[in-house]
Write a protein that holds these residues in place. Structure first.
Motif, PDB file in Angstrom:
ATOM      1  N   PHE B  47       0.873  -1.174   0.000  1.00 15.29           N
ATOM      2  CA  PHE B  47       0.000   0.000   0.000  1.00 15.29           C
ATOM      3  C   PHE B  47       0.907   1.221   0.000  1.00 15.29           C
ATOM      4  CE2 PHE B  47       0.342   1.601   4.396  1.00 15.29           C
ATOM      5  CZ  PHE B  47       1.114   0.594   4.933  1.00 15.29           C
ATOM      6  N   LEU B  48       0.311   2.408   0.040  1.00 15.32           N
ATOM      7  CA  LEU B  48       1.087   3.652   0.065  1.00 15.32           C
ATOM      8  C   LEU B  48       0.716   4.426   1.316  1.00 15.32           C
ATOM      9  CD1 LEU B  48       0.529   4.341  -3.682  1.00 15.32           C
ATOM     10  CD2 LEU B  48       2.788   4.076  -2.638  1.00 15.32           C
ATOM     11  N   SER B  49       1.692   4.652   2.176  1.00 19.09           N
ATOM     12  CA  SER B  49       1.376   5.245   3.470  1.00 19.09           C
ATOM     13  C   SER B  49       1.058   6.732   3.346  1.00 19.09           C
ATOM     14  CB  SER B  49       2.549   5.053   4.433  1.00 19.09           C
ATOM     15  OG  SER B  49       2.284   5.765   5.622  1.00 19.09           O
ATOM     16  N   ASP B  50      -0.110   7.115   3.825  1.00 23.57           N
ATOM     17  CA  ASP B  50      -0.492   8.534   3.865  1.00 23.57           C
ATOM     18  C   ASP B  50       0.423   9.332   4.779  1.00 23.57           C
ATOM     19  OD1 ASP B  50      -2.600   8.202   2.174  1.00 23.57           O
ATOM     20  OD2 ASP B  50      -4.121   8.091   3.756  1.00 23.57           O
ATOM     21  N   ARG B  51       1.041   8.652   5.700  1.00 17.82           N
ATOM     22  CA  ARG B  51       1.908   9.327   6.668  1.00 17.82           C
ATOM     23  C   ARG B  51       3.271   9.704   6.067  1.00 17.82           C
ATOM     24  NH1 ARG B  51       3.538   6.242   9.649  1.00 17.82           N
ATOM     25  NH2 ARG B  51       3.719   7.113  11.739  1.00 17.82           N
ATOM     26  N   ALA B  53       3.535  10.950   2.701  1.00 21.51           N
ATOM     27  CA  ALA B  53       3.187  11.506   1.393  1.00 21.51           C
ATOM     28  C   ALA B  53       3.248  13.043   1.420  1.00 21.51           C
ATOM     29  CB  ALA B  53       1.802  11.002   0.988  1.00 21.51           C
ATOM     30  N   ARG B  71       2.674   8.239  -6.409  1.00 18.51           N
ATOM     31  CA  ARG B  71       1.977   7.061  -5.886  1.00 18.51           C
ATOM     32  C   ARG B  71       2.139   5.962  -6.937  1.00 18.51           C
ATOM     33  NH1 ARG B  71      -0.570  11.335  -3.096  1.00 18.51           N
ATOM     34  NH2 ARG B  71      -0.914  10.763  -0.914  1.00 18.51           N
TER      35      ARG B  71
END
Lengths: 346, 346, 346, 346
Positions: B47-51, B53, B71
């Motif tokens: 997944f791609l961490s929002d923390r 970005a 992303r």
């Protein structure tokens, strides 16, 4: 006066002195004792650099530490193990006056620069009286540089003597160091890792050798981050020793060891990877390893095992829903097994 | 508005997007273009961490940079080399709009975290379009962890692909990282060293994995130094790219390479140690080596040679009182010799 | 040793001492002399706080300064002007040994806390031997607090004695100071402003009285910014005195005066507003004022004049395209006019 | 995306816009709402400076805040109270979407520069919708400068409108500001003091007007401390609002008021000095004042009373060994008395 400076001759023949900078306790200072640092200037065991002596002590004094500057055997008296013996003697001297001076004897850090870093790291890895932390600034750590400091004399390299009793270390150096190659610092981290020793490390992109505290009057061009090591090392000592407050030292934020792989017996705080080699002696470990490997395979494929291997074994008990009691039993079981193994597998 | 946010779909099928955060130039800003960063969040390629970005972009925006968040392909689309292709595509896209957006194309840094650090380091070591700096935060760099991120898929490890075209790197991680072992960061420094690449590195004693910028709302317990990497990395980019001022970018304070050992031809900026293997082809080097060895022996004994070996060869000209003209001649001579050798000896 | 501590008894009867902390010059330190600070602890003229003595000196020692701690007359010997006389005596003593100690006599700062801040500010405003900068930390400056420190004794308030010879000042205090009201610091800024004196000021939202250097072992709850005053004051001294480097002191970045309104004669560096009252004596000024007023009216309406009034007059020459020669002529003209006026109009 | 930028036209005719920069909550961010800042650029009400707009928002975004940039009425639309009405409209707009945007409506700070500082301070002192904190950077606060910004128009000066409902303020400016005299900042502190309002203030020795965040690309020569105001103001907001953590906002470290002197009724948190004028209505106060005066006389002589006068009255209960019950009774008694008095005596 709240600072007393005293210069003690430890060895008149070899011109070894210890400059004590002792601060008050009690009275307006509401605590009863202070931690301490011992500063070891560099100079290739040929001389002792004034730029890495008292000037290094001030920030630690400001932070509440007692400070000592050890002027060890150099030049004609340099031959190893003279400097290490000087350290042992200084340590014993401080211990003898610890009550009078209000020194917390298990919160003593050595701070060494270049050849003084060789000595500080030797104290941390080979001395009888180990310090409780070592701050190693562009330190000479491998065999090549150690030998270069003492031509013609057999001298050990701290790099080869890291062991389970080595205290937590703080290292700083310049990536472009032309005197002591940066590999001295980088490879030392690997040695510390083998024994699970806590460390902090800062490598600045430029600044070469000998930047001391990074103050502008001691240097030419430095990276803007280079002077940060001083405050960072004080914060590191706070993490490790606790912070001096009006009520005395606080609880440390950080353990000196990452795991128990270098303890005298096994423990649930050994890493999974380390304990794998003891399934012969402790077959009860096997079901845990099977379970964690299965999980690792599922999550990470072939590399799964290696990901789990660095976890402390006790973490698995929580992951697998085991009780605190089971954890206690396993700890008792493991503590009974001597930790004897091939060093290369630590 | 002085900030324009634009979200570009690079690959609809794989759900790859590039969020551009483009700042004004000209008008009240008296310069004409800006350097840029490309942020690559972590998340184990799952997944791609929002923390990791947009929150990472703000400090670089404040420092005057354009910022992009890439992303890349994760989850079912993760298979290598999809993510690296996403990077190449993003880079090409930025280049295509560089004039419109006022991007300085030779001052682009990638910033990657964990698996995003694997991608950033892959861009730095394997991409066709290399960035000009790589900021690698608790990055997955060795084969074990690289493979753990992409189970069942063949994926290269940046650790094994550092080369002479790798840009300067900034690395930060926690010593107690339980997900990506600290050896990923430490051993990468050695690889950079082989090619004389400039770097800065900070290893904090605790903070585990995933601390992002170190802001308190993203984390539990961290060392007090952990959040410093953000400002430190901006200062590192300033050293490397120059500083954005009202008059445009200043001259860099720091070269991306320590020496020319990884150039296509020899040079006086190769190190003494490196040039030693070319005395067959350039016998004029021999007298210099003899002189420096003699000096080294006298100063440092057996280890003398190794101390001198890391000096750039041109430094000897000053030490030995040679003229600028002689230095020029030697440079011409060496530049004519292809730099072909056994990699292990770099 | 690179630090020599010496305790000098200045007045045995009144128990006044000067602790000198003198650092090396020359040798490995390539400069020939150092600036100095004189620390004056607080204690309401009743006692001398150990928490505001040597512990304050360390950061300035680290920054390259010599440091002195003045233990002035307190308790039964407190009666004014004893403490100020102690300062004058200390200053004279330092001057007498300045050559031996390598002190730069025109780069001496006083640092005072609370009642010690009253003394430091008195030195800055009333002493015969004025220091070159004053660092005033939660200092007692107005008449009420000055009197409260010395009940029953007539004692002057520094607030009422700021003059054109007062050096640049650095002030810091807590907004919630329960002992010395914050107005002591705030109103002093106005007094400095009347004479165009350069200053820096930091008021922290909480921390009460007596935080000293802000170190945790000296304090309870403080704002996170409170300890910053120490480094900030060192940077302020660097701006004012220049920075100590390997080559000696650099050129200051900052003038001790904002304008020449408090000089003995008029000057083109007086402000426009100040010079307005001299058009009788210097009618050549009138056309400048007419031109600037017209411009001000156009830009700012009725308030235009007041905006222009704080500009230094020489700035107008550039704005109005006048030559350097015309500026020189005007300066000669103005320097011939004694600066005698009603203080309230400065 | 974790940042959504939206540009809202508040008033098409006057060209008023609100740029919303809204960050995610929930999901990987474990808290449910965020505090916010509203940035008001300067430009003398003639234009809106790009150098004081989005570039100011980034550090607050990084700290976890939502950020808004208000482009209020300037130029031909500048006439007061247009800009203040724009603020009220912006505030109402944010409140209307607070739930959707996850804004903590009682943790909103305004940040204004120069004329934008006039607007921010007007919002803090005169608006119907007061913000919860005001950050005033080289703000135009007194009548002269307020009028200079709006020639020919009647415009109030925030300096004259500070009241008991004014929120805590953070102020920063340069001592050598040639556009807005430093007295604007200094005298505002006195007004805040009259109402017991908490503040933080930093005055840097040089840097003139318009330094914005202090980034090098926005400025010429600045003091090294000037850029610190940004981080300091974020820490101030943390003290006042609490800190955003994974679990939401922490408890504030600091109260917005020093005392209750400006509350609607009396209280034990009024200061001793303030309550002295109410002995007619509350004769029970008299014995306390007598006791504290006696103590003050003994300790501080004539000035004793004034020293005690700034203590909050409830502190006396502890000093005089009174019970918590007596304190409660007195609080009830005082809360029944309307706080009506001559403002000048606050």
């Amino acid at each position: 006066m709240t600072l007393k400076q005293e210069i003690i001759t430890l060895n008149e023949e070899r011109n070894v002195t210890l400059t004590a900078m002792i601060q008050s306790v009690e009275g307006e200072f509401s605590f009863k004792e202070r931690p301490a640092v011992i500063v070891m200037p560099g100079g290739g065991y040929s001389f002792l650099s004034d730029r890495e002596a008292e000037v290094v002590a001030y920030p630690y004094l400001a932070a509440g530490y007692h400070a000592f500057v050890l002027r060890y055997s150099v030049g004609e008296h340099r031959a190893w193990p003279n400097p290490l013996n000087d350290y042992e003697q200084a340590y014993a001297y401080i211990r003898a006056r610890a009550e009078e001076w209000h020194v917390i004897m298990d919160k003593i850090a050595v701070i060494g620069f270049s050849a003084g870093g060789h000595l500080a790291a030797s104290a941390a890895t080979m001395a009888e009286n180990r310090p409780n932390a070592a701050i190693l600034i562009y330190a000479a750590l491998d065999q090549h540089i150690s030998s270069a400091c003492q031509p013609g004399i057999e001298i050990p390299a701290p790099m080869d003597h890291v062991d389970g009793k080595t205290p937590a270390c703080f290292l700083a150096a310049s990536r472009d160091d032309m005197v002591v190659p940066i590999s001295n610092t980088v490879h030392f981290l690997d040695e510390l890792d083998k024994y699970g020793i806590t460390y902090e490390c800062h490598i600045y992109p430029f600044g070469n050798h000998g930047f001391s505290t990074g103050e502008s009057y001691l240097n030419g061009e430095l990276s803007s981050r280079t002077p940060h090591w001083v405050a960072d090392s004080i914060a590191f000592l706070e993490d490790l020793f606790g912070k001096l407050t009006a009520e005395g030292m606080t609880t440390p934020a950080c353990s000196p060891k990452q795991n128990a792989n270098a303890d005298e017996t096994l423990s649930v705080k050994c890493t999974v990877g380390y304990l794998r080699q003891f399934t012969g002696k402790v077959p009860e470990l096997i079901p845990y390893f099977e379970q964690v490997d299965e999980l690792g395979d599922r999550l990470f494929g072939d590399a799964g095992a290696s990901v789990a291997d660095q976890l402390c074994f006790n973490v698995l008990f929580g992951m697998f829903g085991k009780s605190e009691e089971e954890l206690q039993q396993m700890e008792e079981r493991l503590r009974a097994i001597p930790n004897i193994t091939d060093d290369a597998k630590r």
